[in-house]
Scaffold this motif. Sequence first.
Motif, PDB file in Angstrom:
ATOM      1  N   UNK A  65     -41.142 -45.926   1.140  1.00 54.72           N
ATOM      2  CA  UNK A  65     -41.369 -44.224   0.808  1.00 54.72           C
ATOM      3  C   UNK A  65     -40.916 -43.554   2.175  1.00 54.72           C
ATOM      4  N   UNK A  66     -40.085 -44.182   2.954  1.00 51.81           N
ATOM      5  CA  UNK A  66     -39.738 -43.249   4.329  1.00 51.81           C
ATOM      6  C   UNK A  66     -40.820 -43.526   5.298  1.00 51.81           C
ATOM      7  N   UNK A  67     -42.072 -43.726   5.083  1.00 50.73           N
ATOM      8  CA  UNK A  67     -43.006 -44.068   6.137  1.00 50.73           C
ATOM      9  C   UNK A  67     -44.254 -44.742   5.757  1.00 50.73           C
ATOM     10  N   UNK A  68     -44.662 -45.701   6.410  1.00 48.16           N
ATOM     11  CA  UNK A  68     -45.815 -46.476   6.097  1.00 48.16           C
ATOM     12  C   UNK A  68     -47.165 -45.857   6.362  1.00 48.16           C
ATOM     13  N   UNK A  69     -47.881 -45.878   5.337  1.00 46.87           N
ATOM     14  CA  UNK A  69     -49.313 -45.144   5.422  1.00 46.87           C
ATOM     15  C   UNK A  69     -49.164 -43.819   4.886  1.00 46.87           C
ATOM     16  N   UNK A  70     -50.548 -43.617   4.269  1.00 46.35           N
ATOM     17  CA  UNK A  70     -50.879 -42.146   3.641  1.00 46.35           C
ATOM     18  C   UNK A  70     -50.887 -41.312   4.712  1.00 46.35           C
ATOM     19  N   UNK A  71     -51.554 -41.594   6.130  1.00 46.63           N
ATOM     20  CA  UNK A  71     -51.762 -40.640   7.092  1.00 46.63           C
ATOM     21  C   UNK A  71     -50.519 -40.108   7.839  1.00 46.63           C
ATOM     22  N   UNK A  72     -49.312 -41.078   7.920  1.00 46.80           N
ATOM     23  CA  UNK A  72     -48.120 -40.903   8.294  1.00 46.80           C
ATOM     24  C   UNK A  72     -47.490 -39.819   7.547  1.00 46.80           C
ATOM     25  N   UNK A  73     -47.557 -39.800   6.009  1.00 45.98           N
ATOM     26  CA  UNK A  73     -46.997 -38.890   5.359  1.00 45.98           C
ATOM     27  C   UNK A  73     -47.589 -37.924   5.765  1.00 45.98           C
ATOM     28  N   UNK A  74     -49.142 -37.622   5.660  1.00 49.88           N
ATOM     29  CA  UNK A  74     -49.789 -36.371   5.707  1.00 49.88           C
ATOM     30  C   UNK A  74     -49.319 -35.739   7.115  1.00 49.88           C
ATOM     31  N   UNK A  75     -49.267 -36.346   7.822  1.00 48.07           N
ATOM     32  CA  UNK A  75     -48.851 -35.935   9.609  1.00 48.07           C
ATOM     33  C   UNK A  75     -47.444 -35.352   9.509  1.00 48.07           C
ATOM     34  N   UNK A  76     -46.519 -36.064   8.648  1.00 44.88           N
ATOM     35  CA  UNK A  76     -45.069 -35.448   8.658  1.00 44.88           C
ATOM     36  C   UNK A  76     -45.356 -34.210   7.562  1.00 44.88           C
ATOM     37  N   UNK A  77     -45.745 -34.279   6.590  1.00 44.62           N
ATOM     38  CA  UNK A  77     -45.832 -33.134   5.525  1.00 44.62           C
ATOM     39  C   UNK A  77     -46.456 -31.890   6.179  1.00 44.62           C
ATOM     40  N   UNK A  78     -47.317 -32.112   6.934  1.00 43.39           N
ATOM     41  CA  UNK A  78     -48.067 -30.758   7.466  1.00 43.39           C
ATOM     42  C   UNK A  78     -47.438 -30.374   8.732  1.00 43.39           C
ATOM     43  N   UNK A  79     -46.722 -29.300   8.818  1.00 44.80           N
ATOM     44  CA  UNK A  79     -45.704 -29.121   9.735  1.00 44.80           C
ATOM     45  C   UNK A  79     -46.451 -28.313  10.979  1.00 44.80           C
ATOM     46  N   UNK A  80     -47.682 -27.983  10.902  1.00 50.89           N
ATOM     47  CA  UNK A  80     -48.326 -27.508  11.830  1.00 50.89           C
ATOM     48  C   UNK A  80     -49.109 -28.704  12.852  1.00 50.89           C
ATOM     49  N   UNK A  81     -49.524 -29.791  11.962  1.00 53.69           N
ATOM     50  CA  UNK A  81     -50.051 -30.927  12.511  1.00 53.69           C
ATOM     51  C   UNK A  81     -49.077 -31.524  13.005  1.00 53.69           C
TER      52      UNK A  81
END
Length: 221
Positions: free
Chosen positions: A28-44
């Motif tokens: 999926x491009x990154x392992x783990x839901x947290x990884x995706x969340x941290x990538x998609x939230x540009x401020x975070x």
Amino acid sequence: NLLFCGKHSHFIEEYRQQFTLHGIQLITGAIGVNSHHNINDKFLFGQICQSLNLPNIPALKVSHLDHLKPAIKNYQERYTKICAKPVQGVYGAGFVQLSDDFSYFKKFQSNTLCNTQQFIEAYTQLESPIEYLIMPYLEGQECSVDLSCHQGKIIALVTRIKFQFHQECYLNHVCHQTCAVLVEHFQCDGLINIQFKQDANGKWHILEINPRPAGGFAYTQ
């Protein structure tokens, strides 16, 4: 045996365990839901880059008109040029450079240039406010580092810089060291691209990670 995801892969990532139970490899491009969340939230994402001492771009997050106006005023006083982009989504979608000197009609001639007051007026008309970042606008060159990764480790990478009529590809580039830190921290996995942009002094700053292939993969490594 293999499910390779492109866009919207964060929706699939949450089912990784089920795919594993059926012997299916999930990319999926990154392992783990947290990884995706941290990538998609540009401020975070920017805050995490800052905590890692990586060259991020400072930003103010706004989610209400009362926050938008003072944020724009603040950054206009601090920086020569500013821009705005959504907290969620890819860099190009919704991104605009803001200026008091742009005419209102400029938005119809270029979808990345917008009069500051016009942007404020448009934001006022939103039924549900969208979280946006107000940032300094970097005038330098932009590059895409196209990477093949496996569980947070880089297999191969190439930096691609687009010019008006051609592109240049580099097997060695100053951004690669930063990429290694990002790939490991966010557990990148598969074919991804990381975007950078130069400031007026030529220093490269991180724009974002796109956990999916970029168009340049077709003619790079």
